[in-house]
Design an enzyme around this catalytic site. Structure first.
Site, PDB file in Angstrom:
ATOM      1  N   SER A   1      12.926  -8.717   6.623  1.00 46.26           N
ATOM      2  CA  SER A   1      12.132  -7.643   7.195  1.00 46.26           C
ATOM      3  C   SER A   1      12.871  -7.074   8.397  1.00 46.26           C
ATOM      4  CB  SER A   1      10.758  -8.173   7.624  1.00 46.26           C
ATOM      5  OG  SER A   1       9.970  -7.156   8.192  1.00 46.26           O
TER       6      SER A   1
ATOM      7  N   LYS B   1      13.024  -4.969   3.542  1.00 47.11           N
ATOM      8  CA  LYS B   1      11.772  -4.330   3.925  1.00 47.11           C
ATOM      9  C   LYS B   1      11.987  -3.593   5.236  1.00 47.11           C
ATOM     10  CE  LYS B   1       8.060  -6.625   5.586  1.00 47.11           C
ATOM     11  NZ  LYS B   1       6.824  -7.443   5.532  1.00 47.11           N
TER      12      LYS B   1
ATOM     13  N   LYS C   1      10.254  -1.398   8.226  1.00 48.80           N
ATOM     14  CA  LYS C   1       9.016  -0.986   8.872  1.00 48.80           C
ATOM     15  C   LYS C   1       9.042   0.526   9.073  1.00 48.80           C
ATOM     16  CE  LYS C   1       7.210  -5.118   9.611  1.00 48.80           C
ATOM     17  NZ  LYS C   1       5.878  -5.562   9.151  1.00 48.80           N
TER      18      LYS C   1
ATOM     19  N   ASP D   1       7.146  -0.822   4.772  1.00 53.83           N
ATOM     20  CA  ASP D   1       5.932  -1.468   5.266  1.00 53.83           C
ATOM     21  C   ASP D   1       5.356  -0.633   6.402  1.00 53.83           C
ATOM     22  OD1 ASP D   1       3.903  -3.112   6.037  1.00 53.83           O
ATOM     23  OD2 ASP D   1       5.178  -4.716   6.829  1.00 53.83           O
TER      24      ASP D   1
ATOM     25  N   LYS E   1      -0.299 -13.867   2.959  1.00 56.21           N
ATOM     26  CA  LYS E   1       0.048 -14.595   4.173  1.00 56.21           C
ATOM     27  C   LYS E   1      -0.988 -15.702   4.323  1.00 56.21           C
ATOM     28  CE  LYS E   1       2.317 -10.731   6.479  1.00 56.21           C
ATOM     29  NZ  LYS E   1       2.146  -9.609   7.432  1.00 56.21           N
TER      30      LYS E   1
END
Length: 369
Positions: free
Chosen positions: A137, A163, A165, A190, A264
């Site tokens: 990420s 990923k 953001k 994301d 999660k």
């Protein structure tokens, strides 16, 4: 199985690099580390993923400490636990919400249970993988060039998925620039709930870039607008913050709110609930992956174990310890080789908590008997 002692520790570790999302920027990580000790002296470990501020979730480190101290730990200490499933199904189910607090204490019991059964946590959960693929990420950077540099470095390390953001003003142009340099890498975006349904044209523009998914574009508690949005996009929507329970997952699947779900452990209330959501999604053909919350190695170990279940078919966020910490609090640290983590086979989480390092980063501790 009776628990004779529970120890809560408040830790603070500095991140190697600031991590920025649409919520803001984190420079360090404060967390609650939980140790449960059985009558025969065996310890089980887990951590709370609640943040200091109610940004990702309404839960915070302080509210978790309160719920653990005043409600959950007293329940645990006065009851004999035959199996960790009993915590969410029998003992904690009358307490509403507070999923991260419940997950943290339940996770320590799961680790203890696996150790006492002389099996890995993965095996205790029903996992069947010997290795898992992982992605990375990448937070919001100061420039697109910085983002490209990080992708290049992580590609060299073999990570299987990237990923990025995003937020309004840091989205289509970013993805376009990345795709021009890396047209074929597995790429996802994301949003962390940064958009509304009125942004549909902006989000639809991402359809041109062959993304694996757009994660949680709309409100953290929404499944209705996500269903409308998914009908207008060819890119799969992945739900994260919207899924807090098996019921949330069932309703989202029924409404067509997403095509992928990110589990999660803390967000959904623990490993037992994660297993149930896994089974439901497997039944309905909804692929899963495991998200990250800037965990230490203890939390990462729990993520590795749940990811060993068969319907976790997409690379998760459990990157190597060395990407986040100058030193982790486990031995050995979580390592990644060519985008692969080997699932531990030793009893429990498969990593040894380093008490010296834990004490080094501990701000406060409290013991309950």
């Amino acid at each position: 199985m009776r628990i004779k002692e529970v120890i809560l520790r408040h830790l603070k570790l500095d991140l190697l690099h600031a991590f920025t999302t649409s919520f803001g920027t984190e420079y360090d990580r404060e967390l609650i580390l939980i140790e449960v000790i059985s009558e025969d002296g065996i310890s089980g470990w887990a951590e709370s993923v609640a943040m200091l501020d109610p940004l990702y979730s309404e839960e915070t480190l302080k509210t978790n400490w309160h719920i653990l101290e005043d409600y959950l730990i007293p329940i645990l200490l006065k009851n004999e636990i035959r199996h960790p499933d009993e915590l969410s199904e029998k003992y904690f189910n009358h307490i509403r919400g507070n999923y991260m607090a419940k997950a943290a204490l339940e996770g320590a019991v799961w680790d203890l249970y696996a150790r006492k059964q002389h099996v890995s946590l993965s095996k205790a959960l029903g996992g069947n993988k010997i290795e898992i693929e992982v992605g990375v990420s990448i937070g919001i950077q100061n420039s697109i060039e910085q983002t490209l540099d990080i992708i290049e470095s992580r590609l060299e390390e073999g990570y299987k998925r990237f990923k990025l953001k995003i937020k309004p003003g840091w989205d289509v142009e970013l993805i376009d620039s990345v795709r021009k340099v890396y047209p074929n890498i597995p790429l996802m975006a994301d949003a962390n709930s940064a958009y509304t349904i009125r942004d549909v044209k902006r989000l639809a523009a991402l359809d041109d870039y062959d993304l694996m998914m757009i994660e949680q574009p709309l409100s953290y508690n929404d499944i209705i607008d996500h269903a409308d949005l998914q009908a207008m996009l060819k890119t799969p929507i992945c739900l994260d913050e919207s899924i807090h329970s098996l019921e949330d997952a069932r309703k989202a699947i029924k409404l067509g709110s997403c095509k992928i779900i990110n589990i999660k452990i803390g967000r959904v209330g623990g490993l037992t609930q994660s297993k149930k959501i896994h089974d439901l999604c497997q039944e309905h053909g909804i692929p899963l992956w495991c998200g990250g919350m800037l965990e230490t190695g203890i939390g990462r170990a729990h993520n590795i174990a749940i990811t060993s279940l068969p319907n976790f078919v997409l690379p998760g966020d459990t990157a190597a310890s060395s990407l986040y910490w100058a030193e982790d609090i486990i031995e050995p640290e979580v390592t990644v080789e060519n985008g692969i983590i080997l699932v531990p086979t030793s009893p429990g989480i498969g990593y040894k908590p380093n008490r010296e390092k834990i004490n080094k980063y501990t701000l406060h501790t409290q013991t309950y008997r």
